[in-house]
Design an enzyme around this catalytic site. Sequence first.
Site, PDB file in Angstrom:
ATOM      1  CG  ASP A 399      -1.109  -0.741  12.918  1.00 35.60           C
ATOM      2  OD1 ASP A 399      -2.030  -0.277  12.203  1.00 35.60           O
ATOM      3  OD2 ASP A 399      -0.984  -0.488  14.134  1.00 35.60           O
ATOM      4  CD  GLU A 428      -1.071   3.034  10.014  1.00 30.16           C
ATOM      5  OE1 GLU A 428      -2.107   3.662  10.215  1.00 30.16           O
ATOM      6  OE2 GLU A 428      -0.390   2.536  10.935  1.00 30.16           O
TER       7      GLU A 428
END
Lengths: 683, 683
Positions: A399, A428
Site C-alpha cells: 500500500d 500500489e
Amino acid sequence: MPAKAKQPPKGAPVAEAAPLNGLAAQTEGRRRVVIERVAPELDGGRFPIKRGVGETVVVSCDAFADGHDVLAVALRFRTAAGAAWHEVPMQHLGNDRWQASFAVEHVGRAFYTVQAWIDRFATWEHQLHKRVEAGQDVRVELLIGAELVAEAAEYALPDAAAVLRSFAAALREGDAKAGFSPELAQLMATYLPRRYATTHERELAVTVDRPLARCSAWYELFPRSAALEPGRHGTFRDLIERLPYVAELGFDILYMPPIHPIGRTFRKGKNNSVTAEPGEPGSPWAIGAVEGGHKSIHPELGTLEDFHALVQAAKQHGLEIALDIAFQCAPDHPYVTEHPEWFRARPDGTIQYAENPPKKYQDIYPFDFETSDWPGLWQELKSIFAFWIAQGVTVFRVDNPHTKSFPFWEWCIGELKRDHPELIFLAEAFSRPKLMYGLAKLGFTQSYTYFTWRTTKWELTEYMLELTQGEPREFFGPNFWPNTPDILTPQFYTGQRSVFLTRAALAATLTASWGLYGPVYELLQYMPVKGREEYLDNEKYEIHHWNLKQPESISWFIAALNRIRRANPALQRNAGLRFHRVDFDFHESDQIIAYSKATPDLSNIVLVVLSLDPDALQRGWVQLPAEEWGLGSHYEVQDLLTGASYTWTSGFNYVELDPATMPLHILHVQRVEAPLHDVGDYV
Amino acid sequence: MPAKAKQPPKGAPVAEAAPLNGLAAQTEGRRRVVIERVAPELDGGRFPIKRGVGETVVVSCDAFADGHDVLAVALRFRTAAGAAWHEVPMQHLGNDRWQASFAVEHVGRAFYTVQAWIDRFATWEHQLHKRVEAGQDVRVELLIGAELVAEAAEYALPDAAAVLRSFAAALREGDAKAGFSPELAQLMATYLPRRYATTHERELAVTVDRPLARCSAWYELFPRSAALEPGRHGTFRDLIERLPYVAELGFDILYMPPIHPIGRTFRKGKNNSVTAEPGEPGSPWAIGAVEGGHKSIHPELGTLEDFHALVQAAKQHGLEIALDIAFQCAPDHPYVTEHPEWFRARPDGTIQYAENPPKKYQDIYPFDFETSDWPGLWQELKSIFAFWIAQGVTVFRVDNPHTKSFPFWEWCIGELKRDHPELIFLAEAFSRPKLMYGLAKLGFTQSYTYFTWRTTKWELTEYMLELTQGEPREFFGPNFWPNTPDILTPQFYTGQRSVFLTRAALAATLTASWGLYGPVYELLQYMPVKGREEYLDNEKYEIHHWNLKQPESISWFIAALNRIRRANPALQRNAGLRFHRVDFDFHESDQIIAYSKATPDLSNIVLVVLSLDPDALQRGWVQLPAEEWGLGSHYEVQDLLTGASYTWTSGFNYVELDPATMPLHILHVQRVEAPLHDVGDYV
C-alpha cells in the site's frame, strides 16, 4: 586429468578476467578492444533488469579496436554472483554493434557482461586469404600462422594438441591450404589463448522471477463481505467456500485488504464519515489495536490456523493468497506505545498523524523514516513480511509504497528476495511517473498503473507504447486494474454493461497482469460518491453481502477472459504488442481500437478489436500485417469469446461492434489449413 | 572569526558530503531523496563532456522523494578535482526533472554533480500556508517552525542568529505571519543544516578548452612547396614570407605535414610510384632517416632555430603552427635499430611493414602496440609531443589515430593536457563512426569528418543534425575540410569554380572549425589520379611551386569567409544551427539548402542560402521563423559577401542563385531599425 589443458573448451565455464575497460594504462596497456554502450543497462548498471524464468536476455554492445584486426566478442553470463561464467559468441550486426542472447533458467539473480579481444587466428586467416587471392608469396605468413597454431597446441588436450601440431607442421612446410581448414579454425577458437581481453567494467544483473510474477490475474475482495449469509462478518472459513467461485473465474491470485486488527481511535464510519457509529467495522487500512498489529489477524476474520487453512485451500484451487501490506498504524497500534521513537513527536507531546494539509487523517500514524532508530524500524518492517512468508504467503500488494523511503524498499525487497526469490511485490503507487518507475527499478515486481485513467484510443495506444517499447519494458511490470476499492472512474457512472466488458477486456489483454476488485465489478456496481471517483457505500468502511448469482453478473465474461489468457501464450507477455489501423469512412476510427499480441515465433497470434463507444454501434475496416505474419491472401480468425470463425484477407476486413451485445472480438489469427484456391490458377 | 558559523552561506564553496545515492542501507538510511538520469553524462560518467572556456553546462536530473515534502536540488561544480564545491539551486522543470547551469571559467577540467535534500523549512512553510488558508489552529505547527528556526540560529553568524531567534520567539508566541517572512525564508535557506542529503554517486568531468579549440580555421600547406622561386626546396624561412598571405586569408592555424627527416628505404616517387627516382623528395609521412626521427627536422626545411623563428613569426600574424604527428617509421628511422622491440618481428628476421592485405606499404613500419615494452613505447611517443610542446607548438594534427591503441591515446592526451590544458589535438580518423566518436570521447579535441562525402542536401542535413543535436554534440568537435592531400572527391573533377566556392562556404559555416589544403584549393586544382579520389601530381610525393597571384584564385572568397566567421559569433559555435525550408514549385527544393546559426540571445543570426547545383541557375522561396526570432513582418537581410541588403518578410522570400556568378548568400538577419509603416495604420 590431461596435463596441458590450460584453458577449458568454449561454452564451458571460463576463468575470471579482471575488468579493465579503458583504465588499462595503469595495469595492462595492451587491451586494445574498446567496449561501449552495453544494453540493456539501467542507469549505468545501477539497477537490475527483470525477466521471467525461461525468458531470454538479448544483449548488445559496441566493440571495436584500432586497425583492421578481427575481433571476437563474447557475452558472459552466470546464474549467481561469483559463480562460474558461461559464454556465447556475439554476432556482428554491422556498424561495430554486436549482439547475443542467453536464457535465464533459475529464479533469483543472473548476471551478464561482455568480453572482447583480438582474434589473432581469425585475423591471420583473413589476411592470408587476401594474400593468397592476390597471388602473393605467403611463406613467411605461413610460418607466423604455424607459431600461432603451436601456441594453441600448448593449451590443448592431448588429442587436439597432436592435430594442431600436424597443422603447424603443414604450415611450416608451406601448405597454405592447411590454414583454411575448418577443423583448424575450430581448434584455434577453442585453444588459442585470449590475449589482452577487455571486459566491460560493469557486471549487470537480471532479476529472474517465476512465471506468476510476469503473468497473473488478481482478484481482490473483502473477506469480511464473504459471509455465506447476510448480516454476519465474513471469515477466512467463509472465504474458503468462496474459493471455487474465484477459481472458476480463472484468477491466479486472491488478494485481500489488510487482515489485521482494526484501530478504534478515530475509526472511520460508513462512507468515510469521521466518526464511526458503534458496531461499524472501520477501515482495514487503520491497522493495529489492542489485539495486535501487522503480525496479528483481526479476530473476527479468524485465527492464524484459519489463515493457514485458507492458504492451503487456495493452493488446492490453483490460487495464491496475496496480502496487503500497509506500513501505517492506527493510534492504538501496539507500536505506538512500544516504539514511540518510530513516529514523529509534536511539541505538544502528541504524535504526528497523517496529513496532506489541509487534510488530516487522525486515524493514521505514519512511520517516521527519519527516526534515529531507522535501523530498528527497517528490521521490524522487514520482519512483518518475514512473518507472513513463514505463514505461506509469497505475494504482497504494498500500500502506497511511494510514501515510504525508497532506500528502505530497495534494502527490504533485496534482502527478502535474496532468501525468497519467489516473492512477488505489487506496488500500489498511484503517483508520478518517476516515482512509479523508481519503485519498479529498486525492486517491486509489478505495479499499478495509469490504465484506469487511460480511456481514449490515443491514450491507450501511447501508454502501451511507453510501457512495452520504452525503457520501462526492462523493469516495469504493469498490472492493469479497471477498478479498485479506491477508484471508480467516471466511465462507469452510467452503469453501461459494455463499459464493464471492454475495460476488463482491455486490462486482461493489453498487459500480462491484470486484476479486478470484485464482486462489485462483475455485479456491475457503479454508484459513486458525489464528486469523487470512489464507490458509494464503499466496502472499505462497511460490510456487504453480495448475491453472486445475480443474472446480470458478467462473471462468465471474466472467466472467458482468463480462460483465453491461459490458452494463448501471446497474452502472457507484454512484448509482441502491435496496434493496427482501423478505418471508417477513409479515416482512422477513433472509437474502434485494434491490437494484436504475438509470440516471437508467430505460433500464437491474438487480435483484439474493441469498440470504446458504449452508446452506439461502431463499424470499421481492420487491416493486419498478414504478409508479415505469413498468412497468405486469406486466413482465418476465430472469435475466442463466441467460437465464430471468419475468413479474412490481406486487405481490409469489416467489423461491426454493438455495445448492446458484445463490443469486442478477441480473435485467434491462424493460417488456413487448406488454403482457398486462388481463382487465378484457373484463368 | 564568528563562533557559530557552522555552515557557510549559499553560493560560497560548501563542504564535501559523501556520495551515497541508493546504497544508503549500509550507512545512512535516512537519505530519502533519489537522484537519477543526470545529464549530460557520457557512458555513465566514463568520459568527460567538452566545453569551451566561458561556455555554460546545462545540467538536469530527476530527483524525487517519498511523500509530499518539498525538495531542494543543487548543482555542484568545481574547477579542479578536490577543489571546493560551488553550488547553484536547480529549478524544477516539472515531472520531477530539475535543471541548472554553470559556466566553465578556466581552461582545464571542471567537475559537477548533483545534491538533493528535503527542504525542511520550505516544507513546513508550504504546509503552514495551506493550514492557515483552511483556517486551522496552527499553534503546534508554529512551535514546530520555531524549533526549525532555533536550529538554524545555532549555525548562523551572530547578527543573523539574533534575527532568527526573534523570528523563533514570534512563532512561539503564535505569530503565523512571521512564518511567511521572505527574510526568514532567506535566512533559513542559508543556515538551516541540510539533513540526509543525497549526492549523485558520480562526479562528472568537463574538459574545458580554450576558444581556438572550439572555433578555428586551419590552412594546410607543404612547406617544401613554399620556396619563393621555382625549382628550390622550400624552407621554414620561405614559409615565414608566406605568413602574411595565410593571415590575410583569415586562418587561425597553419598546419604542416610532418617536418621530420624522410626515409630513403623504399622511398615513394612521384604519384606514389614504388620507386623514387634519384632526387625525388619522398613522402613526409615516411618518417625517420639517418638524420633523425620524430624529434628532428628535415634538414632541407631548416634548423630548429628556423622552426622557432617560424613559430614566433606566425604568432605575430595571429597564427599558430600545427604539427602533424604520425606515429609510424620509415625503415631507416633510428627507432628501428634502437628499439627493435617496438616493432613486430617476422619469423624471417625482418620487421613487419604496414599492410592492409593484399596492399603492402614497405616504406612504413607501424609500432606494435602489443609489444612487451608498451610502457617504454608509450612514454617515448608521449615525449615526442612533449618535445614539440617545448618548441612552442600547442596544436597537433594526429595522423590515423584509429590505427593506434585507444588506451594509449586516452593516457597520452590525458597526461599531456593535465600539464598543458591549452593543447589541441585534431584526429585524422577517416574511419567508422564508432571509432571516430571513441577517439573524441577519450580526448581528441577536434576530428576530421565525413563532410567530404556528404554532398546532397539530405546528406548534409542528416549529418549536421547528428553532430549538433545527437549525443556527439557533447564530445565531438567536427572540423570540416573540403579537401586534403589525401582526398579530392569527385564533385571537383569538372573544375567548376562554383563547387570550390560552395564546398568551402559549407565547411566554413556549418561547423565552427574548418580547414583547407592549399594553395591547391584556392587555385582551383582538380585533376585526380584516374580511378582514385586523390590529386594527380600530389605534393605528398613532389615539390610544387604555386603562383598565388593567378587571377582565377578564390583567395578573396576564402578571406571573406573567414572575415565573416570572425565577425559573427553565431558562426563560432556548433549549437544554434537550424535548417529552413526552401520551396520551388510547391515542393522542397533539393538543390538549394538554407540554414541559419544564431547565438542563444538571438543577437546574431546568420543565414546561409546555397545552391548545390554547379550547372544551372536555381530559384526558390525561403521561409524563416521570423516571428520566433522577433523580427516582425518585415526585416532586413544583408549579404555579408556583397554588402547588398534586402527586405524580407515573414512569408516566403525569393532567392535566385547562379553558379556562374555567386552560388550562395551569407545573410546577416536583423530587425529593421525603423520598422516599415504598416499600411493598416492609415486605413
